[in-house]
Design an enzyme around this catalytic site. Structure first.
Site, PDB file in Angstrom:
ATOM      1  N   HIS A 287       0.833  -1.202   0.000  1.00 58.44           N
ATOM      2  CA  HIS A 287       0.000   0.000   0.000  1.00 58.44           C
ATOM      3  C   HIS A 287       0.872   1.257   0.000  1.00 58.44           C
ATOM      4  O   HIS A 287       1.922   1.284   0.640  1.00 58.44           O
ATOM      5  CB  HIS A 287      -0.934   0.008   1.217  1.00 58.44           C
ATOM      6  CG  HIS A 287      -2.083  -0.922   1.062  1.00 58.44           C
ATOM      7  ND1 HIS A 287      -3.333  -0.504   0.719  1.00 58.44           N
ATOM      8  CD2 HIS A 287      -2.150  -2.271   1.163  1.00 58.44           C
ATOM      9  CE1 HIS A 287      -4.131  -1.541   0.624  1.00 58.44           C
ATOM     10  NE2 HIS A 287      -3.434  -2.630   0.887  1.00 58.44           N
TER      11      HIS A 287
ATOM     12  N   SER B 228      -5.893   3.177  -5.834  1.00 58.54           N
ATOM     13  CA  SER B 228      -5.444   4.002  -4.703  1.00 58.54           C
ATOM     14  C   SER B 228      -5.458   5.474  -5.056  1.00 58.54           C
ATOM     15  O   SER B 228      -5.870   6.313  -4.253  1.00 58.54           O
ATOM     16  CB  SER B 228      -4.035   3.605  -4.264  1.00 58.54           C
ATOM     17  OG  SER B 228      -4.066   2.424  -3.530  1.00 58.54           O
TER      18      SER B 228
ATOM     19  N   PHE C  52       0.759   3.421   6.932  1.00 61.23           N
ATOM     20  CA  PHE C  52      -0.542   3.615   7.561  1.00 61.23           C
ATOM     21  C   PHE C  52      -1.613   3.271   6.531  1.00 61.23           C
ATOM     22  O   PHE C  52      -1.608   3.801   5.422  1.00 61.23           O
ATOM     23  CB  PHE C  52      -0.678   5.068   8.008  1.00 61.23           C
ATOM     24  CG  PHE C  52      -2.030   5.435   8.536  1.00 61.23           C
ATOM     25  CD1 PHE C  52      -2.491   4.912   9.734  1.00 61.23           C
ATOM     26  CD2 PHE C  52      -2.841   6.312   7.836  1.00 61.23           C
ATOM     27  CE1 PHE C  52      -3.737   5.256  10.233  1.00 61.23           C
ATOM     28  CE2 PHE C  52      -4.090   6.668   8.323  1.00 61.23           C
ATOM     29  CZ  PHE C  52      -4.544   6.143   9.523  1.00 61.23           C
TER      30      PHE C  52
ATOM     31  N   VAL D 222     -10.166   5.264   3.041  1.00 61.62           N
ATOM     32  CA  VAL D 222     -10.384   6.712   3.091  1.00 61.62           C
ATOM     33  C   VAL D 222     -11.734   7.147   2.524  1.00 61.62           C
ATOM     34  O   VAL D 222     -12.051   8.335   2.563  1.00 61.62           O
ATOM     35  CB  VAL D 222      -9.239   7.478   2.386  1.00 61.62           C
ATOM     36  CG1 VAL D 222      -7.925   7.245   3.106  1.00 61.62           C
ATOM     37  CG2 VAL D 222      -9.143   7.123   0.910  1.00 61.62           C
TER      38      VAL D 222
END
Length: 167
Positions: free
Chosen positions: A68, A81, A116, A120
């Site tokens: 990620h 993403s 992290f 979202v």
């Protein structure tokens, strides 16, 4: 549009090309899920993929986490993403917001060894920053569990957004 019939009848390579992107740069999830066909529904497909991830080794999970991108990063990332972060306003941060997020991301990565991860969708940059600040206080075990939950939520959103027809 992809249908369950197409997914269930696909070769391993075809199946991986269709849904392998759902877990960020980790087509191994789809490759392992393929053997558990036929899928009765999108929910069943997701449950199988989630079981593959949950049943994988810690090293596999950490590799999945590390696939990620940092949130708000101005780096190369998957189109999924990029779109998710853009919708959350992370590509329009002010200079100060960008540098704060970069600093927090670095502190998080230094502490936990992976970026992290947060689904979202429907979150503001401020909510994302606050979540990052709060999660920096977690233990390694707590954060690996939370990262796993977030990875699964992201994958669920992506799979659902594909609009797979259940026929």
């Amino acid at each position: 549009m992809v249908t369950l019939t197409q997914l269930n009848g696909a070769t391993k390579q075809e199946f991986t090309e269709m849904v392998g992107w759902v877990f960020e740069h980790s087509p191994w999830v789809a490759e392992r899920a393929w053997a558990r066909r036929p899928f009765r529904s999108v929910d069943h497909l997701f449950a199988v993929m989630a079981d593959v991830v949950k049943g994988s080794t810690r090293d596999d999970k950490l590799a999945l986490f590390r696939a990620h991108p940092d949130l708000g990063a101005r780096a190369r990332m998957s189109s999924a993403s990029l779109s998710e972060q853009h919708r959350a306003g992370l590509q329009q941060l002010s200079f100060a917001e960008y540098h704060l997020l970069t600093r927090l991301n670095r502190a998080y990565r230094d502490k936990f060894g992976f970026p992290f991860i947060l689904a979202v969708r429907d979150r503001t940059p401020r909510e994302i920053q606050k979540a990052l600040e709060q999660r920096l206080a977690a233990t390694q075990e707590e954060e690996e569990q939370r990262a796993l939950a977030e990875v699964l939520l992201i994958a669920w959103f992506r799979l659902r957004d594909m609009g797979i027809e259940e026929r």
